[in-house]
Write an enzyme that holds these catalytic residues in place. Structure first.
Site, PDB file in Angstrom:
ATOM      1  N   CYS A 118       0.869  -1.171   0.000  1.00 46.33           N
ATOM      2  CA  CYS A 118       0.000   0.000   0.000  1.00 46.33           C
ATOM      3  C   CYS A 118       0.914   1.231   0.000  1.00 46.33           C
ATOM      4  CB  CYS A 118      -0.961  -0.017   1.195  1.00 46.33           C
ATOM      5  SG  CYS A 118      -0.163  -0.164   2.807  1.00 46.33           S
ATOM      6  N   THR A 119       0.410   2.363   0.402  1.00 46.86           N
ATOM      7  CA  THR A 119       1.211   3.587   0.300  1.00 46.86           C
ATOM      8  C   THR A 119       2.271   3.676   1.386  1.00 46.86           C
ATOM      9  OG1 THR A 119      -0.648   4.735  -0.713  1.00 46.86           O
ATOM     10  CG2 THR A 119       1.117   6.100   0.191  1.00 46.86           C
TER      11      THR A 119
END
Length: 202
Positions: free
Chosen positions: A169-170
């Protein structure tokens, strides 16, 4: 959480730290900007708080001072308590202390991508995945994090439970919950996540 909010605010405000910080029993999620010349002091301030001692700082861009002053990413420092760091919409909470998948450093992650048997899941929202993703990654195409659980089940339908599942994810926070869900709810036994997410990888 309230006590840690107060302590963090008191420790960071004198250092001109700005940004948004959410504190819950799950942990701390902070998107903040720290003057680079103050970073050692900020590390020391974190270490002075028992709950943050040894915390990983996921460093992003180094912005020149003139640009920071002209276009500040945040105006002030907000430190607030929350029920959850990332609202997941689940009826029963996940255990985030155990069975959350194996963290991989960027070089380990890079090697793991070469496994032809692995399923690579982009656990970011659609607007993030559309910017770009790892070769072979399957985007979950979510609008909010609450959408993740049904999308995970769909993406892994029919896969053996020992299939290597790589998630990213980020900033790495969402994938802690994703890893916990994969292992604790869906029964996958071979799960991995990119430590620090895309921010740490770059």
């Amino acid at each position: 959480p309230e006590a840690l909010c107060d302590a963090a605010r008191a420790a960071w405000e004198p250092l001109c730290v700005v940004g948004r910080v959410y504190v819950s029993n799950e942990g701390v999620n902070a998107q903040i900007a720290v003057p680079s010349n103050i970073l050692p002091n900020f590390r020391a301030a974190c270490a002075s708080l028992p709950a943050l001692e040894g915390v990983d700082l996921n460093l992003d861009l180094d912005i020149p001072n003139a640009e920071f002053n002209a276009f500040p990413p945040f105006r002030t420092l907000h430190v607030r308590p929350r029920e959850q760091i990332v609202v997941d919409g689940l009826d029963e909470p996940l255990d985030l202390r155990d069975q959350t998948g194996i963290q991989l450093q960027p070089d380990e992650w890079h090697s793991a991508l070469d496994n032809p048997d692995a399923v690579i899941l982009d656990c970011r929202n659609t607007y993030e995945s559309d910017v770009g993703r790892f070769d072979g990654a399957v985007p979950l195409n979510t609008t909010t994090f609450r959408d993740t659980w049904d999308k995970l089940a769909d993406a892994l339908e029919g896969k053996p439970k020992d299939t290597p599942v790589l998630t990213y994810c980020t900033g790495g926070i969402r994938c802690v919950k994703v890893g916990a869900y994969l292992e604790q709810r869906l029964g996958f036994a071979n799960t991995y996540r990119l430590e620090g997410g895309i921010v740490n990888y770059t």
